[in-house]
Write a protein that holds these residues in place. Structure first.
Motif, PDB file in Angstrom:
ATOM      1  N   ASP A  16     -29.038  77.471 -73.862  1.00  0.00           N
ATOM      2  CA  ASP A  16     -28.023  78.460 -73.488  1.00  0.00           C
ATOM      3  C   ASP A  16     -28.549  79.866 -73.720  1.00  0.00           C
ATOM      4  OD1 ASP A  16     -24.957  77.019 -73.456  1.00  0.00           O
ATOM      5  OD2 ASP A  16     -26.638  75.859 -74.191  1.00  0.00           O
ATOM      6  N   MET A  17     -28.072  80.795 -72.890  1.00  0.00           N
ATOM      7  CA  MET A  17     -28.498  82.190 -72.954  1.00  0.00           C
ATOM      8  C   MET A  17     -27.337  83.091 -72.570  1.00  0.00           C
ATOM      9  SD  MET A  17     -31.797  81.358 -70.669  1.00  0.00           S
ATOM     10  CE  MET A  17     -30.879  80.018 -69.969  1.00  0.00           C
ATOM     11  N   ILE A  18     -27.442  84.332 -72.952  1.00  0.00           N
ATOM     12  CA  ILE A  18     -26.542  85.375 -72.456  1.00  0.00           C
ATOM     13  C   ILE A  18     -27.406  86.336 -71.652  1.00  0.00           C
ATOM     14  CG2 ILE A  18     -24.956  87.253 -73.037  1.00  0.00           C
ATOM     15  CD1 ILE A  18     -23.872  84.547 -73.890  1.00  0.00           C
ATOM     16  N   PHE A  19     -27.109  86.466 -70.355  1.00  0.00           N
ATOM     17  CA  PHE A  19     -27.809  87.414 -69.497  1.00  0.00           C
ATOM     18  C   PHE A  19     -27.023  88.718 -69.469  1.00  0.00           C
ATOM     19  CE2 PHE A  19     -29.562  83.870 -66.531  1.00  0.00           C
ATOM     20  CZ  PHE A  19     -30.519  83.553 -67.463  1.00  0.00           C
ATOM     21  N   VAL A  20     -27.747  89.835 -69.459  1.00  0.00           N
ATOM     22  CA  VAL A  20     -27.138  91.158 -69.370  1.00  0.00           C
ATOM     23  C   VAL A  20     -27.795  91.897 -68.211  1.00  0.00           C
ATOM     24  CG1 VAL A  20     -26.657  93.307 -70.592  1.00  0.00           C
ATOM     25  CG2 VAL A  20     -26.814  91.164 -71.882  1.00  0.00           C
ATOM     26  N   GLY A  24     -24.857  96.510 -68.065  1.00  0.00           N
ATOM     27  CA  GLY A  24     -24.335  96.050 -69.349  1.00  0.00           C
ATOM     28  C   GLY A  24     -23.372  94.878 -69.253  1.00  0.00           C
ATOM     29  N   ASN A  25     -23.176  94.348 -68.043  1.00  0.00           N
ATOM     30  CA  ASN A  25     -22.314  93.173 -67.878  1.00  0.00           C
ATOM     31  C   ASN A  25     -23.054  91.937 -68.379  1.00  0.00           C
ATOM     32  OD1 ASN A  25     -20.247  94.638 -66.400  1.00  0.00           O
ATOM     33  ND2 ASN A  25     -21.744  94.707 -64.752  1.00  0.00           N
ATOM     34  N   ASP A  26     -22.339  91.065 -69.057  1.00  0.00           N
ATOM     35  CA  ASP A  26     -22.996  89.866 -69.556  1.00  0.00           C
ATOM     36  C   ASP A  26     -22.356  88.596 -69.005  1.00  0.00           C
ATOM     37  OD1 ASP A  26     -20.640  89.857 -71.028  1.00  0.00           O
ATOM     38  OD2 ASP A  26     -21.609  90.091 -72.957  1.00  0.00           O
ATOM     39  N   ILE A  27     -23.159  87.513 -68.995  1.00  0.00           N
ATOM     40  CA  ILE A  27     -22.707  86.226 -68.492  1.00  0.00           C
ATOM     41  C   ILE A  27     -23.472  85.130 -69.226  1.00  0.00           C
ATOM     42  CG2 ILE A  27     -24.328  86.186 -66.547  1.00  0.00           C
ATOM     43  CD1 ILE A  27     -22.036  84.857 -64.898  1.00  0.00           C
ATOM     44  N   HIS A  28     -22.779  84.061 -69.522  1.00  0.00           N
ATOM     45  CA  HIS A  28     -23.373  82.892 -70.169  1.00  0.00           C
ATOM     46  C   HIS A  28     -24.164  82.116 -69.118  1.00  0.00           C
ATOM     47  CE1 HIS A  28     -22.442  78.824 -72.345  1.00  0.00           C
ATOM     48  NE2 HIS A  28     -23.701  79.173 -72.492  1.00  0.00           N
ATOM     49  N   LEU A  70     -16.870  83.672 -65.585  1.00  0.00           N
ATOM     50  CA  LEU A  70     -17.824  82.821 -64.892  1.00  0.00           C
ATOM     51  C   LEU A  70     -19.030  82.541 -65.781  1.00  0.00           C
ATOM     52  CD1 LEU A  70     -17.773  84.732 -61.496  1.00  0.00           C
ATOM     53  CD2 LEU A  70     -16.529  82.629 -62.059  1.00  0.00           C
ATOM     54  N   LYS A  71     -19.793  81.509 -65.430  1.00  0.00           N
ATOM     55  CA  LYS A  71     -21.077  81.259 -66.077  1.00  0.00           C
ATOM     56  C   LYS A  71     -22.058  80.737 -65.045  1.00  0.00           C
ATOM     57  CE  LYS A  71     -19.796  76.724 -67.907  1.00  0.00           C
ATOM     58  NZ  LYS A  71     -19.600  75.954 -69.128  1.00  0.00           N
TER      59      LYS A  71
END
Length: 86
Positions: A16-20, A24-28, A70-71
């Motif tokens: 699993d990761m968090i993309f930015v 500055g918006n992030d998504i799993h 969303l992811k």
């Protein structure tokens, strides 16, 4: 990046990761166990990438990692391109 492990049998479920993004918006994002061998060594924390051919799904569930509804789920045909940060 972190591994998600099934606590009942100690099996790996996903990476699993968090993309930015640049705003500055992030998504799993999730790489499931069956695709892990293909993608694991292509990603480095803190690097910049372009991704193509992935699935976007609702971020349902009790444990939400971001406020995003969303992811991202990697598919076998997901393409990863490393971008030199300028």
């Amino acid at each position: 990046m972190w591994e998600t492990i099934n606590s009942k049998n100690n099996d790996l479920i996903s990476l699993d990761m968090i993309f930015v993004d640049e705003k500055g918006n992030d998504i799993h994002a999730i790489i499931r166990k069956m695709q892990l061998a293909k993608f694991r060594l292509l990603l480095t924390e803190g690097s910049v990438y372009t991704f193509k051919n992935f699935k976007v799904v609702n971020a349902a569930g009790q444990y939400r990692l971001t406020v995003n509804d969303l992811k991202i789920i990697f598919l076998i045909n997901t393409v990863i391109k490393f971008e030199d940060e300028k």
